[in-house]
Design an enzyme around this catalytic site. Sequence first.
Site, PDB file in Angstrom:
ATOM      1  N   PHE A 155      67.769 -11.081 -32.156  1.00 34.85           N
ATOM      2  CA  PHE A 155      67.157  -9.325 -31.205  1.00 34.85           C
ATOM      3  C   PHE A 155      65.724  -9.596 -32.029  1.00 34.85           C
ATOM      4  O   PHE A 155      65.796  -7.771 -31.535  1.00 34.85           O
ATOM      5  CB  PHE A 155      67.796  -8.847 -32.558  1.00 34.85           C
ATOM      6  CG  PHE A 155      69.858  -9.194 -32.478  1.00 34.85           C
ATOM      7  CD1 PHE A 155      70.547  -8.400 -31.784  1.00 34.85           C
ATOM      8  CD2 PHE A 155      70.537 -10.000 -33.909  1.00 34.85           C
ATOM      9  CE1 PHE A 155      72.122  -9.478 -32.076  1.00 34.85           C
ATOM     10  CE2 PHE A 155      71.331 -10.904 -33.845  1.00 34.85           C
ATOM     11  CZ  PHE A 155      71.953  -9.861 -32.779  1.00 34.85           C
ATOM     12  N   LYS A 157      62.306  -7.593 -30.873  1.00 33.85           N
ATOM     13  CA  LYS A 157      61.939  -6.940 -29.571  1.00 33.85           C
ATOM     14  C   LYS A 157      60.382  -6.859 -28.992  1.00 33.85           C
ATOM     15  O   LYS A 157      59.954  -7.685 -30.239  1.00 33.85           O
ATOM     16  CB  LYS A 157      62.398  -4.768 -29.683  1.00 33.85           C
ATOM     17  CG  LYS A 157      63.440  -4.344 -30.333  1.00 33.85           C
ATOM     18  CD  LYS A 157      63.496  -2.320 -30.950  1.00 33.85           C
ATOM     19  CE  LYS A 157      62.368  -2.749 -32.037  1.00 33.85           C
ATOM     20  NZ  LYS A 157      63.120  -3.342 -33.520  1.00 33.85           N
ATOM     21  N   ILE A 256      68.105   7.987 -27.918  1.00 31.23           N
ATOM     22  CA  ILE A 256      68.600   9.379 -27.291  1.00 31.23           C
ATOM     23  C   ILE A 256      67.394   9.935 -26.443  1.00 31.23           C
ATOM     24  O   ILE A 256      67.105  10.869 -26.333  1.00 31.23           O
ATOM     25  CB  ILE A 256      69.246  10.001 -27.716  1.00 31.23           C
ATOM     26  CG1 ILE A 256      68.800  10.581 -29.326  1.00 31.23           C
ATOM     27  CG2 ILE A 256      70.569   9.541 -28.392  1.00 31.23           C
ATOM     28  CD1 ILE A 256      69.264  11.586 -29.460  1.00 31.23           C
ATOM     29  N   GLY A 259      64.251   8.870 -19.679  1.00 25.04           N
ATOM     30  CA  GLY A 259      63.333   8.450 -19.216  1.00 25.04           C
ATOM     31  C   GLY A 259      63.222   7.645 -17.772  1.00 25.04           C
ATOM     32  O   GLY A 259      64.441   8.389 -17.069  1.00 25.04           O
ATOM     33  N   GLY A 263      64.459  -1.275 -18.302  1.00 27.83           N
ATOM     34  CA  GLY A 263      63.327  -2.272 -17.604  1.00 27.83           C
ATOM     35  C   GLY A 263      63.904  -3.398 -18.894  1.00 27.83           C
ATOM     36  O   GLY A 263      64.694  -3.308 -19.829  1.00 27.83           O
ATOM     37  N   CYS A 266      65.881  -8.354 -20.766  1.00 25.85           N
ATOM     38  CA  CYS A 266      67.188  -7.987 -21.563  1.00 25.85           C
ATOM     39  C   CYS A 266      67.887  -7.431 -20.921  1.00 25.85           C
ATOM     40  O   CYS A 266      69.174  -7.875 -20.455  1.00 25.85           O
ATOM     41  CB  CYS A 266      66.959  -8.184 -23.044  1.00 25.85           C
ATOM     42  SG  CYS A 266      66.217 -10.070 -23.843  1.00 25.85           S
ATOM     43  N   LYS A 327      57.731  -1.389 -20.853  1.00 24.84           N
ATOM     44  CA  LYS A 327      57.075  -0.946 -22.479  1.00 24.84           C
ATOM     45  C   LYS A 327      56.086  -0.825 -23.152  1.00 24.84           C
ATOM     46  O   LYS A 327      55.509  -2.034 -22.644  1.00 24.84           O
ATOM     47  CB  LYS A 327      58.364  -0.575 -23.922  1.00 24.84           C
ATOM     48  CG  LYS A 327      58.396  -2.002 -23.677  1.00 24.84           C
ATOM     49  CD  LYS A 327      59.225  -1.808 -25.092  1.00 24.84           C
ATOM     50  CE  LYS A 327      59.794  -3.934 -25.715  1.00 24.84           C
ATOM     51  NZ  LYS A 327      60.645  -3.588 -26.856  1.00 24.84           N
TER      52      LYS A 327
HETATM   53  N1  LIG Z   1      62.080 -12.068 -24.058  1.00 27.04           N
HETATM   54  C1  LIG Z   1      63.194 -11.118 -25.687  1.00 27.04           C
HETATM   55  O1  LIG Z   1      62.738  -9.443 -25.785  1.00 27.04           O
HETATM   56  C2  LIG Z   1      64.213 -11.708 -25.626  1.00 27.04           C
HETATM   57  C3  LIG Z   1      64.808 -10.686 -27.167  1.00 27.04           C
HETATM   58  C4  LIG Z   1      66.080 -12.227 -27.744  1.00 27.04           C
HETATM   59  C5  LIG Z   1      66.677 -12.433 -26.764  1.00 27.04           C
HETATM   60  N2  LIG Z   1      65.495 -13.087 -25.776  1.00 27.04           N
HETATM   61  C6  LIG Z   1      66.508 -14.248 -25.319  1.00 27.04           C
HETATM   62  O2  LIG Z   1      65.993 -15.470 -25.312  1.00 27.04           O
HETATM   63  C7  LIG Z   1      65.842 -16.545 -23.935  1.00 27.04           C
HETATM   64  C8  LIG Z   1      64.401 -16.573 -23.948  1.00 27.04           C
HETATM   65  O3  LIG Z   1      63.656 -16.016 -23.460  1.00 27.04           O
HETATM   66  P1  LIG Z   1      62.802 -15.285 -22.860  1.00 27.04           P
HETATM   67  O4  LIG Z   1      62.198 -14.033 -22.799  1.00 27.04           O
HETATM   68  O5  LIG Z   1      61.668 -16.395 -24.393  1.00 27.04           O
HETATM   69  O6  LIG Z   1      62.496 -16.322 -22.393  1.00 27.04           O
HETATM   70  P2  LIG Z   1      60.940 -16.695 -21.128  1.00 27.04           P
HETATM   71  O7  LIG Z   1      60.906 -17.089 -19.795  1.00 27.04           O
HETATM   72  O8  LIG Z   1      59.429 -15.916 -22.004  1.00 27.04           O
HETATM   73  O9  LIG Z   1      60.549 -18.832 -22.020  1.00 27.04           O
HETATM   74  C9  LIG Z   1      61.949 -19.827 -21.161  1.00 27.04           C
HETATM   75  C10 LIG Z   1      60.582 -21.178 -21.551  1.00 27.04           C
HETATM   76  O10 LIG Z   1      61.510 -21.768 -21.639  1.00 27.04           O
HETATM   77  C11 LIG Z   1      61.007 -22.842 -21.239  1.00 27.04           C
HETATM   78  N3  LIG Z   1      61.497 -23.753 -20.495  1.00 27.04           N
HETATM   79  C12 LIG Z   1      62.376 -24.380 -19.571  1.00 27.04           C
HETATM   80  N4  LIG Z   1      63.248 -25.303 -19.174  1.00 27.04           N
HETATM   81  C13 LIG Z   1      63.017 -25.843 -20.540  1.00 27.04           C
HETATM   82  C14 LIG Z   1      62.892 -27.673 -20.597  1.00 27.04           C
HETATM   83  N5  LIG Z   1      64.070 -27.871 -20.152  1.00 27.04           N
HETATM   84  N6  LIG Z   1      62.729 -27.811 -21.925  1.00 27.04           N
HETATM   85  C15 LIG Z   1      61.649 -26.906 -22.372  1.00 27.04           C
HETATM   86  N7  LIG Z   1      61.075 -25.674 -21.963  1.00 27.04           N
HETATM   87  C16 LIG Z   1      61.626 -25.561 -21.271  1.00 27.04           C
HETATM   88  C17 LIG Z   1      60.135 -22.550 -19.936  1.00 27.04           C
HETATM   89  O11 LIG Z   1      59.056 -23.273 -19.435  1.00 27.04           O
HETATM   90  C18 LIG Z   1      59.089 -21.578 -20.330  1.00 27.04           C
HETATM   91  O12 LIG Z   1      58.408 -20.969 -21.237  1.00 27.04           O
HETATM   92  C19 LIG Z   1      66.756 -15.291 -22.843  1.00 27.04           C
HETATM   93  O13 LIG Z   1      67.797 -15.797 -23.542  1.00 27.04           O
HETATM   94  C20 LIG Z   1      66.149 -14.246 -22.859  1.00 27.04           C
HETATM   95  O14 LIG Z   1      67.815 -13.912 -22.575  1.00 27.04           O
HETATM   96  C21 LIG Z   1      64.598 -12.922 -25.187  1.00 27.04           C
END
Ligand SMILES: NC(=O)c1ccc[n+]([C@@H]2O[C@H](COP(=O)([O-])OP(=O)(O)OC[C@H]3O[C@@H](n4cnc5c(N)ncnc54)[C@H](O)[C@@H]3O)[C@@H](O)[C@H]2O)c1
Length: 445
Positions: A155, A157, A256, A259, A263, A266, A327
Site C-alpha cells: 500500500f 505511496k 477530496i 484536480g 495518474g 496504480c 504527483k
Molecule cells: N509503484 C507503486 O506505487 C506501487 C504501489 C503498490 C503496489 N504496486 C504494485 O507492485 C507491482 C510492481 O510495481 P512497480 O511500480 O514496482 O513496477 P516496476 O515496473 O517499477 O518494477 C518491476 C520490475 O520487475 C522486473 N522484472 C520483470 N520480470 C522479471 C523477472 N522475471 N525477474 C526479475 N525481475 C523482473 C522489471 O525489470 C522491473 O524492474 C505492480 O503489481 C504494482 O501494481 C505498485
Amino acid sequence: MNLTVIGTGYVGLVTGTCFSEMGNIVTCIDIDKIKIENLKKGIIPIYEPGLEAMVSKNVENKSLLFSTTLKDGLSKAEIVFIAVGTPMGDDGSADLQYVLSVAEQLGQEMERPLVIVDKSTVPVGTADKVKEVIQRELDKRGSDIEFHVVSNPEFLKEGAALQDFMKPDRVVIGAEHTEAFDLMKDLYAPFTHNHDRMITMDVRSAEMTKYVANAMLATKISFMNEVANICELVGADVNQVRIGIGSDTRIGYSFIYPGSGYGGSCFPKDVKALKKIAEEKGYNAKLISSVEKVNDRQKLVIANKVVKRFGEDLSGKTFAIWGLAFKPETDDMREAPAIYIIKDLVKRGALIKAYDPKAMNEAKDHYLKGIDGVSYYNSKYETLQNADAMLLLTEWKEFRSPDFGELESQMKNAIIFDGRNQYGNLNLEKKGFEYYQIGKRSVYN
Ligand SMILES: NC(=O)c1ccc[n+]([C@@H]2O[C@H](COP(=O)([O-])OP(=O)(O)OC[C@H]3O[C@@H](n4cnc5c(N)ncnc54)[C@H](O)[C@@H]3O)[C@@H](O)[C@H]2O)c1
C-alpha cells in the site's frame, strides 16, 4: 531472516531496502542488467525521498545484495517476494506474464522449503495460479519441496514510500497455513511494534483488498472532480464546498481535492483491472466504469480551458508548464495528466516550455519522447520568457509561493491555468493575474 525480492522496481527496491534496514539479509533480483549493475554502484533508478541513503547504508553493511541470477537468492532464502510489474493488458486486465514466469522459474530452481509472497498487485485467484505453476515445475523435477503462497499486497505511496513501508497503516496478509502466517508476522513485527497493524485474512480477500483500496481512492477523486465541474457551472467554489463537506467525520478531509485527475502506475490500471475482474464473472461494474470515464475527461479540463481562452488553433502560442510528474516527490510520469495536456496543446500547434524538479528525464526519454515543440529548462523561471500563459500541473512545494513579480515581468500575458489539487486562495486575481482553476468559475469567463 534471509529474504529474496524478485523485481527491483519501485515496490521491490523499497521492500528489499526496508527489510534490510530492519536487520534481514535481502537479495534483490531483476532481469534488467543495467539496473542491477547501477544499484551495485549505488546508482538508484528512481527518485524516492530517503531511498538512496538507505540503499547505500545497507549495501555497505552487506545486508542488501543485488543480482540478475535468481539462484543467488534461493540458496538461503526463507521467504521470496514476487514484486514484478503487472501492467495493463490489451483488454484492460492485469497482465500476469511476469508473475507467472517468475513462478515457473521458482518451481525450476527452488532448493528448500519457501514461503512465496505475491507483493505485486494481482487479480483474485492469482495465488492459486502461482501455486499451480510452481507445483507443475516441481512435479517435472520429481521434487516434493514444501511451499506456501501468500498474498501481501503493498500500500505504499510513491513520494512517501519509505515512510509508508516503515510505518504502515496496515499490513494485510492472506494465507492458508498457520506456519506461513507466523513467519510473515515475525517478519513484519519490527514495523508494527507499537500497536498491532497486522490484518490477516484468506488469500482471495487479501488480493481483493488491494484493488478495492485503490478503486475507493480513485472513486473519491473522480467524485470530487465531477463535483468541481458542476461547481464551475453553477458559480460555486469547490474549495469551499470541500471544506464544507470534509467537516463531516463520515466524509473526512482526505482525498477530496479536485484536480486534473488521477495518474500514476496504480490507480488507472487497478481501476481497469477491477472492472475486468467483475466483467469476467458477468457483472457490469457501473460505478467503477464511471470513475474511469470521469478521470479520462478530467485530464483534459485544463487543456480545454486553454482552448476556450486562446482558440482551437494554438499556432504561435507558447505555454510554460510547471510540473510533469503525476504527483510531487516522484519522477514517475506513468499516466500523468501532463502527458495528455501537453500532447493536446502541441497537436493544436502550441510550443511548450517545461520544467519539473525531478521528472524531466522521464519526459524526454519516454513519455514525451519525439514530440516536437516541447523544450525543457533547468529552472522554472526560465520557462516563462514570452509565454502566453503558464500551466501549473504538479503540486511540488516549490510552486506554492513563486515570485509573482518575476512571473509577471517575464510572461507575455499574466495568465495562469492551475490544474493542481487546490491550495487555498493565492489571491492571484488581486495580484493582477488572469487565473483559471478547476472547480471555480473564473471572473474571465
Ligand atoms: N509503484 C507503486 O506505487 C506501487 C504501489 C503498490 C503496489 N504496486 C504494485 O507492485 C507491482 C510492481 O510495481 P512497480 O511500480 O514496482 O513496477 P516496476 O515496473 O517499477 O518494477 C518491476 C520490475 O520487475 C522486473 N522484472 C520483470 N520480470 C522479471 C523477472 N522475471 N525477474 C526479475 N525481475 C523482473 C522489471 O525489470 C522491473 O524492474 C505492480 O503489481 C504494482 O501494481 C505498485
